[in-house]
Design an enzyme around this catalytic site. Structure first.
Site, short mmCIF file in Angstrom:
data_model
loop_
_atom_site.label_atom_id
_atom_site.label_comp_id
_atom_site.label_asym_id
_atom_site.label_seq_id
_atom_site.Cartn_x
_atom_site.Cartn_y
_atom_site.Cartn_z
N ARG A 119 50.49 59.96 21.66
CA ARG A 119 49.42 60.27 20.70
C ARG A 119 49.19 59.03 19.85
O ARG A 119 50.16 58.42 19.38
CB ARG A 119 49.81 61.44 19.82
CG ARG A 119 48.84 61.63 18.66
CD ARG A 119 49.03 62.92 17.95
NE ARG A 119 48.59 64.03 18.77
CZ ARG A 119 48.48 65.29 18.33
NH1 ARG A 119 48.79 65.58 17.08
NH2 ARG A 119 48.06 66.25 19.11
N ARG A 136 52.79 70.95 17.15
CA ARG A 136 52.72 71.67 18.41
C ARG A 136 52.77 70.77 19.64
O ARG A 136 53.53 71.03 20.57
CB ARG A 136 51.39 72.44 18.53
CG ARG A 136 51.44 73.86 18.13
CD ARG A 136 50.09 74.23 17.60
NE ARG A 136 49.78 73.34 16.50
CZ ARG A 136 50.19 73.55 15.26
NH1 ARG A 136 50.85 74.62 14.97
NH2 ARG A 136 49.93 72.70 14.30
N THR A 137 51.95 69.75 19.65
CA THR A 137 51.84 68.97 20.89
C THR A 137 53.17 68.31 21.21
O THR A 137 53.69 68.41 22.32
CB THR A 137 50.70 67.94 20.78
OG1 THR A 137 49.52 68.63 20.42
CG2 THR A 137 50.47 67.23 22.10
N LYS A 184 55.97 46.71 13.26
CA LYS A 184 56.23 45.26 13.26
C LYS A 184 55.13 44.50 13.98
O LYS A 184 55.21 43.30 14.17
CB LYS A 184 57.55 44.97 13.96
CG LYS A 184 58.77 45.62 13.36
CD LYS A 184 59.99 45.18 14.17
CE LYS A 184 61.23 45.95 13.75
NZ LYS A 184 62.34 45.68 14.67
N HIS A 217 41.68 65.10 24.01
CA HIS A 217 42.99 65.76 23.90
C HIS A 217 43.15 66.67 25.12
O HIS A 217 43.08 67.89 25.04
CB HIS A 217 43.04 66.56 22.60
CG HIS A 217 44.39 67.03 22.19
ND1 HIS A 217 45.49 67.03 23.04
CD2 HIS A 217 44.85 67.51 21.00
CE1 HIS A 217 46.54 67.49 22.38
NE2 HIS A 217 46.17 67.79 21.13
C1 NCD Z 1 44.77 69.35 17.31
C2 NCD Z 1 44.76 67.84 17.38
O1 NCD Z 1 45.79 67.20 17.14
O2 NCD Z 1 43.71 67.32 17.71
N1 NCD Z 1 46.06 69.88 17.17
C3 NCD Z 1 46.83 70.10 18.27
O3 NCD Z 1 47.17 69.19 19.00
N2 NCD Z 1 47.15 71.35 18.57
C4 NCD Z 1 43.81 69.90 16.34
C5 NCD Z 1 43.86 69.43 14.92
O4 NCD Z 1 44.69 68.61 14.53
O5 NCD Z 1 43.04 69.92 14.16
#
Ligand code: NCD
Length: 315
Positions: free
Chosen positions: A101, A51-52, A80, A129
Site C-alpha cells: 500500500r 483491515r487490508t 531515509k 484498490h
Molecule cells: C479503504 C481504503 O483504504 O481505500 N479501506 C480499506 O482498505 N478497507 C477505504 C477507506 O479508507 O476509506
C-alpha cells in the site's frame, strides 16, 4: 509470474474462478490450513491500514505461511529516501509474495516491474484498490447469488475513493448493471472513469446529489468515507465530510433485500443504529476479505494452478 495491480489484470473468468475458490475455502478452511507452509508474505504498508493489512496477514497465517513487513513509511527505509524499486528488489529475496500500500498512485505498478515475486496493490493513493474490489464482488455474489442485474448506488467521496474506482472498473464487465453515482459536485467520479470506463461500457449511469431520491431503486448501496487525507485543505473536508449520513429513517426507503456495503473504516456516514439492520453487510464484507485474500495468495503463488492463466494481460 502474475501480479495484481489493477482489477483488470485478471480477466473476468479469472476473477470469477478466484471468487469461487474463496467460497470453497470459506466452507472448508481446514483443508487449506497448511497449503502455504514455508511461504512468506511481505506486507509493505507505506500508508495506514487496519483491515487490508491484517486480513492479508490473517490470510497467510490461516494458510500456514508466515508474514513480515512494516505498517508505516516512517518505520521503513523510505524515511531515509529509499526508492520503491530498491525496496522491492530486496524484499524479493526475503519473501515469496508482497502486498503493497502506498500513498503515491502507481507505486505498486513500479514495484511489480522490479520484483521477482508477485506484487499485490493493496491501495495506491486515490487510484485503485483491487483486493477490496474482489472482497466487494465476493459479498455481492454471496448475498445475491451472482454479480449482475443490479442497480448499484455508490455514495460519498467518488473522487478520491479508490475502492469506488476499482469497483466500477470491475463491475462494467458484468451484465445488467446500472450505476447511480451519489456525491456532492466537488466529489464527483473522476472524468477518466466516466469517459473511459462507464461511457464505453454501455451500462446506464446517472449522477445525483441526494441519496433519498434514489434509495427505493437500489439493490446495493455502497457507502464510502470522505477521504480526508487526500484533501488539499481541511476547510473543504469539514464542509463536505457529513454530506451523507445513512440513518435507519433513510434506510426505511430502501428495498427489503437491499445490501448496504462499505469498505470501512466508517466515520460518520453510517449511523451506528444501522448496524442492527440485516441489510447492513459491511462487517460480513470485511470478514470475507480474508477468504478472498487466501484465494489470491494461493493463486499468485501457483498453488491453485487452475485459477489464473499462465500469462496475464501485459501491464
Ligand atoms: C479503504 C481504503 O483504504 O481505500 N479501506 C480499506 O482498505 N478497507 C477505504 C477507506 O479508507 O476509506
Amino acid at each position: 509470474m502474475r501480479h495484481l495491480i489493477d482489477p483488470l489484470d485478471f480477466t473476468r473468468e479469472e476473477t470469477d474462478r478466484l471468487l469461487g475458490l474463496a467460497e470453497t475455502i470459506m466452507d472448508k478452511p481446514s483443508e487449506y490450513a497448511h497449503r502455504c507452509a514455508g511461504k512468506i508474505l511481505a506486507t509493505l504498508f507505506f500508508e495506514p491500514s487496519t483491515r487490508t493489512r491484517l486480513s492479508f496477514e490473517s490470510a497467510m497465517l490461516r494458510l500456514g505461511g508466515q508474514v513480515l513487513g512494516f505498517s508505516s513509511a516512517q518505520s521503513s527505509s523510505a524515511a531515509k529516501g529509499e526508492s520503491v524499486a530498491d525496496t522491492i528488489r530486496m524484499i524479493s529475496g526475503y519473501a515469496d509474495i508482497a502486498a503493497m500500500r502506498h500513498f503515491k498512485e502507481g507505486a505498486p505498478f513500479v514495484a511489480a516491474r522490479y520484483s521477482r515475486i508477485p506484487v499485490v496493490n493493496a491501495g495506491d493513493g486515490g487510484h485503485q484498490h483491487p483486493t477490496q474490489t474482489l472482497t466487494d464482488l465476493f459479498t455481492i455474489r454471496r448475498c445475491r447469488g451472482k454479480v449482475g442485474d443490479l442497480t448499484i448506488g455508490l455514495c460519498g467521496d467518488l473522487k478520491f475513493g479508490r475502492t469506488v474506482h476499482s469497483l466500477i472498473k470491475s463491475l462494467v464487465r458484468y451484465e445488467g448493471i446500472r450505476f447511480v453515482l451519489i456525491s456532492p459536485e466537488e466529489l464527483r467520479t473522476p472524468g477518466y472513469i466516466l469517459k473511459e470506463v462507464l461511457g464505453p461500457s454501455g451500462h446506464p449511469f446517472t449522477e445525483v446529489r441526494r441519496m433519498e431520491e434514489v434509495m427505493p431503486e437500489l439493490d446495493v448501496l455502497y457507502m464510502t468515507r470522505v477521504q480526508r487525507e487526500r484533501f488539499f485543505n481541511e476547510e473543504d473536508y469539514v464542509r463536505l465530510k457529513d454530506s451523507y449520513i445513512l440513518t435507519p429513517e433513510k434506510l426505511r426507503m430502501g428495498k427489503a433485500d437491499l445490501a448496504v456495503l462499505h469498505p470501512l473504516p466508517r466515520v460518520n456516514e453510517i449511523d451506528q443504529q444501522v448496524d442492527q439492520d440485516p441489510r447492513a453487510l459491511y462487517f460480513q464484507q470485511a470478514r470475507g476479505g480474508v477468504f478472498v485474500r487466501m484465494a489470491l495468495i494461493l493463486s499468485l503463488l501457483g498453488l491453485e494452478p487452475d485459477i489464473l492463466e499462465k500469462e496475464g494481460e501485459p501491464c
